[in-house]
Design an enzyme around this catalytic site. Structure first.
Site, short mmCIF file in Angstrom:
data_model
loop_
_atom_site.label_atom_id
_atom_site.label_comp_id
_atom_site.label_asym_id
_atom_site.label_seq_id
_atom_site.Cartn_x
_atom_site.Cartn_y
_atom_site.Cartn_z
N ARG A 1 0.81 -1.27 -0.06
CA ARG A 1 -0.09 -0.15 0.05
C ARG A 1 0.89 1.25 -0.10
NH1 ARG A 1 -2.66 0.84 5.94
NH2 ARG A 1 -0.85 0.69 7.22
N HIS B 1 -8.28 -3.85 2.41
CA HIS B 1 -8.64 -3.28 3.51
C HIS B 1 -9.72 -2.16 3.17
CE1 HIS B 1 -8.36 -1.16 7.31
NE2 HIS B 1 -7.28 -1.80 7.85
N GLU C 1 -13.17 -6.45 5.42
CA GLU C 1 -11.73 -6.76 4.56
C GLU C 1 -11.79 -8.34 4.03
OE1 GLU C 1 -9.88 -4.02 8.01
OE2 GLU C 1 -8.67 -5.32 7.03
O1 TA6 Z 1 -8.02 -3.94 9.81
C1 TA6 Z 1 -8.00 -3.61 10.90
C2 TA6 Z 1 -6.84 -3.10 11.36
O2 TA6 Z 1 -5.52 -3.91 11.42
C3 TA6 Z 1 -6.98 -2.43 12.92
O3 TA6 Z 1 -6.04 -3.29 13.73
C4 TA6 Z 1 -6.22 -1.19 12.79
O4 TA6 Z 1 -5.09 -0.84 12.97
C5 TA6 Z 1 -6.43 -0.84 11.20
O5 TA6 Z 1 -6.01 -1.99 10.63
C6 TA6 Z 1 -5.77 0.43 10.61
O6 TA6 Z 1 -4.33 0.11 10.47
P1 TA6 Z 1 -3.40 1.30 9.79
O7 TA6 Z 1 -1.86 0.60 9.84
O8 TA6 Z 1 -3.95 1.72 8.53
O9 TA6 Z 1 -3.68 2.52 10.75
#
Ligand code: TA6
Length: 326
Positions: free
Chosen positions: A111, A181, A287
Site C-alpha cells: 500500500r 482493507h 476486509e
Molecule cells: O484492519 C484492522 C486493522 O488491522 C486495525 O487493527 C487498525 O489498526 C487498522 O487496521 C488500521 O491500520 P493502519 O495501519 O492503517 O492504521
C-alpha cells in the site's frame, strides 16, 4: 471528500507508467490527483471510479445514480510515504504488525508502493484496469525479500471486482498474508450491522496477539465500541446493512478464508493522525483477506488469486416496501 472533476473523455491516449506504454480507452484518464499522485479516473457506462497508482488504492466506486460506496478520510495523507486512509488499501505481504519485525510498516509494503499500470479495457459495460507490483531493491531490502509478481485486476461496473493474483517468482516457497482493507461509507455505524459471519470464530485483535479465537455468536455484528475482529473460516458473502441510509453492500469473495471487521470508534479515531475525530461514525471496514492461519503458502512458480466483489443491494427496508403492495 471532494472528488476530482472528470474532464470530458477524448480519443484513446497512450500513457507511460513505469516503463510501460499502455493504451487507455476513452473512459479512463491518468491525471495528477491529490498530493500530485497519479490517479486513474474511470468514467464507465455503469459506474465511475478512482484508482491511485500509489498502493493501487481504489478510492472511489460510484455506480450510476447511486451514492459513493467507498469512504476516504478528509484527513488522509496523499503522500508517497504514507498509506491512503480510506478506499481499498492492499495489505501485503503481511497484515498488521509483522511478527518478529517491529520496524516493518504496518500492513506491509504494497500500500506504500507505486504500482504500474499494465492494461485497461472498456467492454461497454465494465471497465477493466490491471496494475502490477514486482519485487524491487526496496522490497528486496525489506523483511520479506522474495521475488514475486502481484497483479491487481480492477473491474468497474455495476459491481466492483478486485482480484489480487500473487505469483512466486523465486526458487523457494514463500508465505504471505493479504487483505483488501476496504473502507465502506455508512450513514451511521451505530445503525449498521454486518451479516454473514454468524457462527464463525474470530480473533479479537483488541485482546492482544497471543489470545486464541473466540467462538462465533449467532447475531449479526453490531457496533457499540471499538471493534477489531478477524473472522476465520469464512468463505461466503457478507452483507453490510446500513439501515439509516436504507442501503446494503454485498461483499462476495473467492480465494479468501478470513474476514476482518473494523471500526476504530472514538479514542482510536482521535489517536490516528490521518483520521478525522468524528469520522468513526461514517465508516466500517469489511476486509476480504487471508491472514493468521489462512496465510497463503506458494511453491516456486505458484500463483494464488484472492477476489472481492462488491455489489449494492436494496436493504431489507426497501425489500419490505417492495413486497408490501401499496
Ligand atoms: O484492519 C484492522 C486493522 O488491522 C486495525 O487493527 C487498525 O489498526 C487498522 O487496521 C488500521 O491500520 P493502519 O495501519 O492503517 O492504521
Amino acid at each position: 471528500m471532494p472528488r476530482l472533476p472528470l474532464l470530458p473523455p477524448t480519443q484513446t491516449q497512450p500513457v507511460t507508467t513505469g516503463d510501460l506504454m499502455v493504451a487507455l480507452p476513452a473512459s479512463v484518464r491518468l491525471e495528477a490527483g491529490r498530493g500530485g499522485l497519479p490517479v486513474l479516473l474511470v468514467d464507465g457506462s455503469a459506474a465511475r471510479a478512482e484508482i491511485y497508482l500509489h498502493g493501487a488504492t481504489v478510492t472511489d466506486w460510484t455506480p450510476r445514480d447511486r451514492e459513493p460506496v467507498l469512504w476516504v478520510s478528509s484527513a488522509s495523507r496523499f503522500t508517497r510515504d504514507a498509506a491512503i486512509r480510506g478506499g481499498v488499501p492492499i495489505c501485503f505481504p503481511w497484515f498488521g504488525a509483522q511478527a518478529g519485525h517491529p520496524e516493518s510498516p504496518s500492513h506491509g509494503f504494497a500500500r506504500l508502493s507505486e504500482w504500474s499500470l499494465v492494461g485497461a479495457e472498456d467492454d461497454g459495460e465494465d471497465v477493466t484496469v490491471r496494475l502490477c507490483l514486482t519485487d524491487s531493491d526496496a522490497t528486496g531490502a525489506s523483511s520479506w525479500p522474495h521475488c514475486f509478481e502481484a497483479v491487481y485486476t480492477v473491474v468497474v461496473g455495476s459491481r466492483l471486482s478486485l482480484a489480487l493474483t500473487v505469483t512466486n517468482r523465486g526458487d523457494d516457497a514463500v508465505v504471505f498474508e493479504e487483505a483488501l482493507h476496504t473502507y465502506l461509507e455508512v450513514r451511521d455505524i451505530r445503525a449498521t450491522e454486518v451479516t454473514g459471519l454468524e457462527g464463525n470464530a474470530f480473533y479479537d485483535s483488541l485482546a492482544g496477539p497471543g489470545v486464541g479465537p473466540a467462538s462465533g455468536d449467532s447475531d449479526p455484528v453490531r457496533f457499540r465500541a471499538e471493534t477489531d475482529r478477524i473472522y476465520v473460516g469464512t468463505r461466503g458473502t457478507v452483507t453490510v446493512r446500513d439501515t439509516d441510509a436504507g442501503r446494503s453492500v454485498l461483499v462476495g469473495k473467492d480465494g479468501s478464508e478470513t474476514t476482518v471487521v473494523w471500526n476504530p470508534w472514538i479514542d482510536k479515531a482521535r489517536d490516528l493522525p490521518d483520521f478525522g475525530d468524528d469520522e468513526w461514525k461514517g465508516m466500517v471496514c469489511a476486509e476480504v483477506s487471508n491472514i493468521r492461519d489462512a496465510a497463503v503458502r506458494l511453491a516456486p512458480g505458484g500463483s494464488h488469486t484472492m477476489t472481492a466483489i462488491f455489489e449494492l443491494a436494496p436493504s431489507a427496508r426497501t425489500m419490505t416496501q417492495r413486497s408490501t403492495p401499496s
